[in-house]
Design an enzyme around this catalytic site. Structure first.
Site, PDB file in Angstrom:
ATOM      1  N   ARG A   1       0.834  -1.192   0.000  1.00  0.00           N
ATOM      2  CA  ARG A   1       0.000   0.000   0.000  1.00  0.00           C
ATOM      3  C   ARG A   1       0.876   1.253   0.000  1.00  0.00           C
ATOM      4  O   ARG A   1       2.045   1.212   0.371  1.00  0.00           O
ATOM      5  CB  ARG A   1      -0.908   0.022   1.237  1.00  0.00           C
TER       6      ARG A   1
ATOM      7  N   LYS B   1      -1.898  -2.441   7.996  1.00  0.00           N
ATOM      8  CA  LYS B   1      -3.060  -2.012   8.779  1.00  0.00           C
ATOM      9  C   LYS B   1      -3.071  -2.731  10.119  1.00  0.00           C
ATOM     10  O   LYS B   1      -2.689  -3.895  10.204  1.00  0.00           O
ATOM     11  CB  LYS B   1      -4.343  -2.316   8.009  1.00  0.00           C
TER      12      LYS B   1
ATOM     13  N   HIS C   1      -3.046   2.077  -5.904  1.00  0.00           N
ATOM     14  CA  HIS C   1      -3.840   0.892  -5.581  1.00  0.00           C
ATOM     15  C   HIS C   1      -4.087   0.055  -6.826  1.00  0.00           C
ATOM     16  O   HIS C   1      -4.252  -1.162  -6.745  1.00  0.00           O
ATOM     17  CB  HIS C   1      -5.161   1.284  -4.920  1.00  0.00           C
TER      18      HIS C   1
ATOM     19  N   ARG D   1      -1.276  -2.219  -7.141  1.00  0.00           N
ATOM     20  CA  ARG D   1      -1.463  -3.296  -6.163  1.00  0.00           C
ATOM     21  C   ARG D   1      -2.432  -4.344  -6.720  1.00  0.00           C
ATOM     22  O   ARG D   1      -2.175  -5.555  -6.628  1.00  0.00           O
ATOM     23  CB  ARG D   1      -1.984  -2.687  -4.865  1.00  0.00           C
TER      24      ARG D   1
ATOM     25  N   HIS E   1      -3.860  -8.868   3.781  1.00  0.00           N
ATOM     26  CA  HIS E   1      -5.299  -8.854   4.053  1.00  0.00           C
ATOM     27  C   HIS E   1      -5.604  -9.645   5.323  1.00  0.00           C
ATOM     28  O   HIS E   1      -5.111 -10.761   5.492  1.00  0.00           O
ATOM     29  CB  HIS E   1      -6.073  -9.481   2.894  1.00  0.00           C
TER      30      HIS E   1
ATOM     31  N   TYR F   1      -9.794 -10.945  -6.366  1.00  0.00           N
ATOM     32  CA  TYR F   1      -8.844 -11.108  -7.465  1.00  0.00           C
ATOM     33  C   TYR F   1      -9.119 -12.368  -8.267  1.00  0.00           C
ATOM     34  O   TYR F   1      -8.743 -12.448  -9.444  1.00  0.00           O
ATOM     35  CB  TYR F   1      -7.409 -11.102  -6.926  1.00  0.00           C
TER      36      TYR F   1
END
Length: 318
Positions: free
Chosen positions: A169, A193, A264, A267, A290, A299
């Site tokens: 990210r 995150k 993004h 990504r 994730h 995806y």
């Protein structure tokens, strides 16, 4: 936060404002959510509590399922889409769950609040050939380029290479320090995150771009106060995320036929190409950082849709 939201927050009675502030503190300190996420959730719950006040409520015990439903319905009449409604419902459920956990209410009224499932749109992605072309764009320099311009070009080439090679990210890339790079194993140590740390591999082209930046680019832009930041702006400070977005948009826009993407999008492209190359979904989940496999599963839809498009264009009886 908009001025209207700030005014509504300031006008809340103490019996509502204090639980709100305690919940916001929980989001920041307890869940370690990003500033953007906290701002969005806070705005939603301020709107909910303002709605409660307009209905005559003065304390969190007055918050019931009917109030929650009428608040969401009001948003839909004002034009909220499915995604916005789903997020607002999630914010409300988080708030009511916190009220119950902290003993401010006797039940969690948000448990019975239904919301529409947000539409999951398939992201635009580059083809592998387009990705290679995009990576070459920042390397192009005029013959009379200054030393600083050359250094910026080396940095921009590294930005595009690393984003596509690793799938990190923007915030993770901006936060990289010099000692977060393991050159021998070609790994980046990133803080994702929820402040979760993970190691992300990158390839030989990105390693070459990294070496060029460290040898001939970063020393030109570095200043006494630059610190350990891997990527620097022209004034020597850690690079700004907006500059990274500008670099990527410019690089993708310069390739004929390629969708103009932001970071993004690189990504998304990296994840799609890794899956198409035979990687399993769990590995891609780990690569992207994730928390849920469900997030990574989009995806698989991207690759299926691309397969259908190729089939439709190439098969004689499609």
């Amino acid at each position: 936060m908009t001025s209207r939201t700030a005014q509504a927050r300031a006008a809340l009675p103490a019996a509502l404002a204090e639980p709100l502030e305690a919940w916001v503190e929980h989001l920041v300190a307890g869940r370690d959510l990003s500033e953007h996420t906290v701002r969005a959730y806070t705005g939603d719950v301020v709107s909910l509590l303002d709605h409660l006040v307009r209905l005559g409520g003065t304390r969190v015990a007055d918050l019931d399922l009917a109030v929650l439903r009428s608040w969401l319905a009001l948003g839909r009449t004002r034009g909220d889409g499915r995604s916005t409604t789903a997020r607002r419902a999630a914010s409300a459920r988080g708030f009511t769950a916190h009220l119950r956990r902290t003993g401010l209410t006797s039940e969690d009224v948000g448990l019975r609040l239904a919301s529409p499932r947000a539409h999951r749109t398939l992201p635009d992605v580059l083809t592998a050939d387009q990705a290679r072309s995009v990576a070459e764009v920042p390397r192009t320099l005029p013959d009379d380029a200054s030393t600083e311009a050359a250094a910026v070009a080396l940095r921009d080439a590294l930005v595009v290479d690393l984003l596509y090679a690793s799938g990190v990210r923007v915030a993770e890339l901006v936060g990289l320090d010099l000692d977060d790079v393991d050159h021998g194993r070609r790994l980046l140590r990133v803080l994702g995150k929820g402040r979760k740390e993970r190691s992300v591999p990158f390839g030989v082209p990105a390693e070459a771009a990294l070496r060029r930046w460290l040898d001939a680019g970063r020393p030109v832009l570095a200043r006494a106060g630059s610190g350990p930041a891997l990527l620097l702006g022209v004034r020597g400070a850690r690079i700004d995320p907006r500059e990274i977005r500008r670099v990527v948009h410019a690089a993708t826009a310069a390739v004929p036929g390629a969708p103009e993407l932001g970071p993004h999008g690189l990504r998304h492209s990296a994840a799609t190409h890794v899956l198409e190359g035979g990687a399993d979904l769990r590995s891609v989940q780990e690569l992207l950082g994730h928390a849920s496999l469900a997030t990574t599963q989009i995806y698989t839809h991207v690759t299926v849709e691309r397969l259908r498009a190729v089939h439709a264009a190439a098969h004689p009886r499609a």
